[in-house]
Structures are given as structure tokens and as C-alpha cells.
Scaffold this motif. Structure first.
Motif, PDB file in Angstrom:
ATOM      1  N   TYR A  28     -70.034 -70.046  55.950  1.00 60.95           N
ATOM      2  CA  TYR A  28     -69.794 -71.401  55.328  1.00 60.95           C
ATOM      3  C   TYR A  28     -71.397 -71.733  54.688  1.00 60.95           C
ATOM      4  CZ  TYR A  28     -65.822 -72.505  58.361  1.00 60.95           C
ATOM      5  OH  TYR A  28     -64.761 -72.555  59.280  1.00 60.95           O
TER       6      TYR A  28
ATOM      7  N   PRO B 130     -66.355 -72.995  52.280  1.00 62.28           N
ATOM      8  CA  PRO B 130     -65.824 -71.924  53.127  1.00 62.28           C
ATOM      9  C   PRO B 130     -65.942 -70.752  52.350  1.00 62.28           C
ATOM     10  CG  PRO B 130     -63.967 -73.027  52.554  1.00 62.28           C
ATOM     11  CD  PRO B 130     -65.144 -74.013  51.883  1.00 62.28           C
TER      12      PRO B 130
ATOM     13  N   LEU C 297     -69.835 -79.658  60.284  1.00 65.19           N
ATOM     14  CA  LEU C 297     -68.734 -78.549  60.150  1.00 65.19           C
ATOM     15  C   LEU C 297     -67.649 -78.851  61.109  1.00 65.19           C
ATOM     16  CD1 LEU C 297     -67.768 -75.621  59.431  1.00 65.19           C
ATOM     17  CD2 LEU C 297     -69.749 -74.663  60.898  1.00 65.19           C
TER      18      LEU C 297
END
Length: 238
Positions: free
Chosen positions: A25, A60, A174
Motif C-alpha cells: 500500500y 493498493p 489502513l
């Protein structure tokens, strides 16, 4: 193939950790000062880059884009490195921190930030610190980015990590956006500090300095600039 990292610990014990990267990420616009973030977004929009859908932005990426290689290949001269801190949840279940460069292409960024992040790798240093060892005094850590070309070496970004959201804040975002616990094999890049480095340099060096404990992690990598196309003799003559 799993990535291997040398652990530089305050205990002095030599160790390595392995990371079979399953999730990657990249954060963006992850500063602590909301007004400064908006000012930066406005500047980038004026340069033709799209505004993020949310702040902080979170992208992502394919896990294969995480690399510790010392050379990456790019097309043309529109790419540049950005210094960030990276958090790694290794196969031992522990979190580690290091320095990384989110290598990007400026022209592709104008079309799509998310697509630009899938073009070139996230280059990650091969040395890490246990994250728990730097939680105290975290804001004193310093990120630096240097570009080198035929004119010499120039510092193009330098800032304490205090300008960025801290690890616990990023990991909380996240978890909230992915809807669950962050698994082993995850690498998270923090987003970068102020500064828009000039494109086209064949060499980059990023570092994370811990002035309290007198240590640093440095990552140097070269850029192999490929030609856009190999044309035939007739085309070269025209």
C-alpha cells in the motif's frame, strides 16, 4: 520470492527477517497539517495532476512492485524518486520500519495517480529497525532525498517525519479502509514529505536518520533509462 532484510537493532544482535510480500500500500497526502495538505493539492492541480478522492489517499498496489534491487528500469526521463518511510510486517509477525522511494512518472501522474504508482517499483532499503525501538522519539527521525545527475548531487527533500502522520495513525486508516487486521507480509509506504523533485536523474539516494540514537538507513539506486522505441535506419534518416 520473499524479500530479505537485515535487522539493525539496539541490542546489537545480528538478524535477518524474511517477507513474503502479499499486500503493498502507498499512502499519499498523509501530512499532519490539513491546511498545508490542501495547499499542496492545489499546487499539484495547477500542474495538471488530479486531486485525491480522500485524504489521506491510500493506493493498493501489486505486491510484486516492492523491491530491494539497486537498479530499476524506466522509459524516458519523466520519472523521479520520492522519499518515504516504510512499515513492514515481516513473516515473524513483527513490525519494522525503513526508508523507501516511491518512484513515479510525472506525465502518467497527470492522467491518474493510481495508475502512475503501478508503473515503477517501490524501492525499499534492505536494512530495517524494529518499529518498537523508534516509537519513543519518533518525531525526531529525518527523511532526506538526494538526486544526482551530470550537474552533481542535490538535496531535493528533507524533513522530520513529524510532518507526516505517525505509524499508528496510518495503520488505523489502513485497517478501517480494508475492514480487518493487517496481515503478515504487508508493506506500507507513508506518503512523502514536501518538495517536488525534478525528473530525469539517473541516480537517487534516500535516507532515514535517527539522530537520538546516532544511526541511519540509506538506500541508493540507479535508474536505467530505456529508449521509448528502437527505430530502424530509415526512420532515423528521415
Amino acid at each position: 520470492m520473499p524479500l530479505q532484510f537485515a535487522v539493525q537493532s539496539l541490542t546489537g544482535d545480528a538478524a535477518t527477517v524474511s517477507v513474503d510480500v502479499r499486500r503493498l500500500y502507498n499512502f499519499g497526502y498523509a501530512g499532519r497539517d490539513a491546511a498545508s495538505i490542501q495547499e499542496h493539492i492545489d499546487e499539484l492541480v495547477e500542474l495538471g495532476l488530479p486531486a485525491p478522492g480522500s485524504v489521506p489517499a491510500l493506493f493498493p498496489l501489486p505486491p510484486r512492485l516492492a523491491t530491494t534491487d539497486g537498479v530499476i528500469s524506466v522509459t524516458g526521463t519523466d520519472s523521479y524518486g520520492e522519499v518515504e518511510y516504510a512499515m513492514i510486517r515481516a513473516d515473524d509477525g513483527q513490525w519494522y520500519v525503513t526508508v523507501a522511494s516511491d518512484h513515479s512518472d510525472f506525465e502518467i501522474e497527470k492522467l491518474s495517480t493510481s495508475k502512475s504508482k503501478t508503473v515503477y517499483p517501490d524501492v525499499v532499503a534492505g536494512t530495517v529497525w524494529p518499529l518498537a525501538e523508534v516509537r519513543e522519539g519518533w518525531d525526531d527521525l529525518v527523511l532526506t532525498n538526494r538526486r544526482t545527475d551530470a550537474d552533481g548531487t542535490e538535496v531535493v527533500q528533507q524533513s522530520p517525519v513529524a510532518t507526516l502522520l505517525p505509524p499508528e495513525a496510518l495503520l488505523s486508516v489502513l485497517e478501517e479502509r480494508t475492514g480487518g487486521e493487517i496481515p503478515v507480509g504487508t508493506i506500507v509506504l507513508s506518503g512523502t514529505v514536501a518538495g517536488l523533485p525534478a525528473t530525469g536523474a539517473p541516480s537517487w539516494e534516500v535516507s532515514l536518520e535517527d539522530p537520538i540514537r546516532g544511526r541511519s538507513i540509506t538506500l541508493s539506486y540507479a535508474v536505467d533509462q530505456l529508449l521509448a522505441e528502437l527505430v530502424g535506419a530509415a526512420a532515423r534518416a528521415s
